[in-house]
Design an enzyme around this catalytic site. Structure first.
Site, short mmCIF file in Angstrom:
data_model
loop_
_atom_site.label_atom_id
_atom_site.label_comp_id
_atom_site.label_asym_id
_atom_site.label_seq_id
_atom_site.Cartn_x
_atom_site.Cartn_y
_atom_site.Cartn_z
N LYS A 28 0.82 -1.22 0.00
CA LYS A 28 0.00 0.00 0.00
C LYS A 28 0.86 1.27 0.00
O LYS A 28 2.07 1.20 0.12
CB LYS A 28 -0.97 -0.04 1.18
CG LYS A 28 -1.91 -1.27 1.15
CD LYS A 28 -2.94 -1.19 0.04
CE LYS A 28 -3.54 -2.52 -0.36
NZ LYS A 28 -4.44 -3.14 0.59
C1 LIG Z 1 -5.44 -4.34 0.87
C2 LIG Z 1 -6.89 -4.14 0.94
C3 LIG Z 1 -7.61 -4.40 2.12
C4 LIG Z 1 -7.03 -5.12 3.29
O1 LIG Z 1 -5.98 -4.50 3.90
P1 LIG Z 1 -5.15 -5.30 5.00
O2 LIG Z 1 -4.40 -4.23 5.71
O3 LIG Z 1 -4.26 -6.25 4.25
O4 LIG Z 1 -6.11 -6.00 5.87
C5 LIG Z 1 -8.95 -4.03 2.16
N1 LIG Z 1 -9.57 -3.50 1.10
C6 LIG Z 1 -8.92 -3.26 -0.06
C7 LIG Z 1 -9.67 -2.64 -1.18
C8 LIG Z 1 -7.57 -3.59 -0.19
O5 LIG Z 1 -6.94 -3.40 -1.35
#
Ligand SMILES: *Cc1c(COP(=O)(O)O)cnc(C)c1O
Length: 412
Positions: free
Chosen positions: A196
């Site tokens: 991210k």
């Molecule tokens: C990555 C992601 C999540 C989950 O995030 P985590 O921190 O890995 O739990 C939720 N929603 C979307 C759209 C994502 O891309």
């Protein structure tokens, strides 16, 4: 000569992160503590929210948010089909139902008109009687980092008495009408997963202006123990605690928070580099008829979107750069296009395989691919290209060259 492989994504971990982590490791306090607190405070002031609660994933954040607004067995929560597993599974944690909605074909964000259609249809069919609708909330996902049309979503949420929980896993930092994502809905959930826009390895943050939700989520994030449970082993704390609810174990460690503090300091500069790469790609692909570049405003037609590529209303965080192939102009399909790029040393991905075609959601709710035609049609055409601050100009150039070469070779 085989060229070096360009990974789809890489985190930007530098000396600051290492220094911050080392400091925590040497401090004797490695789990939730002063660094997590500081990370919460700095994050809250960055987005301008009243509260910020650090947790160990965005999935945890979404779970806590739904718990705080009181989702119960049998309730329904509106989510886009075009999203990741997490957005839907948290609804299932409550034995509640994720009700899928199609996306705008250009932005790939949830279509507010389609939410309205669904709610009106529910009312007409008597599925939900008058004000006792089983639909309790909407979870808009700011796809790729482009904010959803939040005015429209908030208006219809108000009309139908629904809470708005934002899945902002892609959208830090992003703005809508000059306001930061994190201050728009009732509760916002961010992700610091390794891929991210800022990362702590694994991690997440919840923001809200609502005191009640904030206090509930904080307590539930650490075993349902009364306030500041983490302090019980510090000099300020006490051995005594009370369990007020059967909570979860979702706290963020100080080791992770230390990485987060360093990442937060460069969030803006990292975002600028992502923007810069996006504009290089936009320029390179704008006039390639086999490729549609990402739409950066809410639009009803592809032609409109070209006229106003950048509109001030939407501040994009560019977590993803998603192109759509015009398959009728190509002799190969999306999967073959990906293979051709891989053969040229380019890592790519697909965001997302829509939820309604995954076995669990398809079989549990009887969804068919054409139930959400925009999401399904987009799915067959999308490719996410590498876009991250650590990416050198040379690699951006290689991606451009490879995409153009594959198009040229496979033109219809
Ligand atoms: C990555 C992601 C999540 C989950 O995030 P985590 O921190 O890995 O739990 C939720 N929603 C979307 C759209 C994502 O891309």
């Amino acid at each position: 000569m085989q060229q070096k492989f360009i990974p789809f994504t890489l985190p930007l971990i530098e000396e600051e992160e290492k220094r911050e982590v080392l400091e925590v490791l040497e401090s004797g306090w490695i789990t939730t503590g002063p660094k997590a607190k500081q990370f919460e405070q700095e994050f809250a002031s960055f987005v301008g929210s009243k509260h910020a609660i650090a947790v160990n994933s965005c999935t945890a954040a979404l779970h806590l948010a739904l718990e705080a607004i009181g989702i119960q067995e049998g309730d329904e929560v509106v989510i886009p089909s075009m999203t990741f597993a997490a957005t839907a599974e948290v609804v299932r944690y409550f034995k509640a139902r994720p009700v899928l909605v199609d996306t705008n074909p250009y932005t790939l964000n949830i279509d507010p008109d389609k939410i309205e259609d669904l709610l009106v249809r529910y009312k007409a069919s008597g599925v939900s009687k008058k004000n006792s609708s089983r639909v309790k909330a909407i979870i808009p996902v700011h796809f790729a980092g482009l904010p959803c049309d939040m005015d429209a979503i908030k208006q219809l949420a108000e009309r139908h008495k629904l809470r708005v929980i934002e899945d902002a896993a892609h959208s830090f930092p992003a703005t809508y009408n000059g306001r930061m994502v994190g201050t728009l809905g009732d509760i916002t959930c961010f992700s610091f997963y390794a891929t991210k826009t800022i990362t702590t390895g694994e991690g997440g943050m919840i923001t809200t202006d609502n005191d009640e939700y904030a206090s509930r989520m904080r307590i539930m994030s650490l075993h349902g123990i009364s306030r500041d449970a983490w302090k019980r082993y510090s000099s300020e704390g006490s051995w005594y605690y009370e369990i007020t609810a059967p909570g979860f174990k979702y706290n963020l460690t100080d080791i992770a928070a230390a990485i987060g503090l360093a990442q937060l300091k460069k969030a803006e500069s990292m975002c600028m580099r992502r923007q810069n790469i996006a504009s290089i790609y936009n320029e390179a692909f704008r006039d390639v008829p086999e490729i549609e570049i990402p739409v950066t405003n809410e639009t009803r037609s592809w032609e409109d979107s070209k006229v106003e590529q950048i509109e001030d209303k939407y501040g994009h965080s560019w977590h993803l750069y998603v192109i759509k192939l015009n398959l009728e102009k190509l002799t190969i399909d999306r999967d073959q296009f990906i293979e051709e790029l891989k053969g040229r040393g380019i890592g790519t991905s697909v965001h997302f395989i829509p939820l309604h075609i995954h076995p669990y959601y398809r079989d549990t709710y009887g969804y068919k691919p054409q139930d959400f035609p925009n999401a399904y049609d987009a799915y067959k055409r999308i490719i996410s290209l590498p876009i991250y601050p650590k990416m050198p100009d040379e690699d951006v150039g290689r991606v451009v060259g490879a995409v153009k070469e594959v198009v040229q070779k496979n033109r219809r």
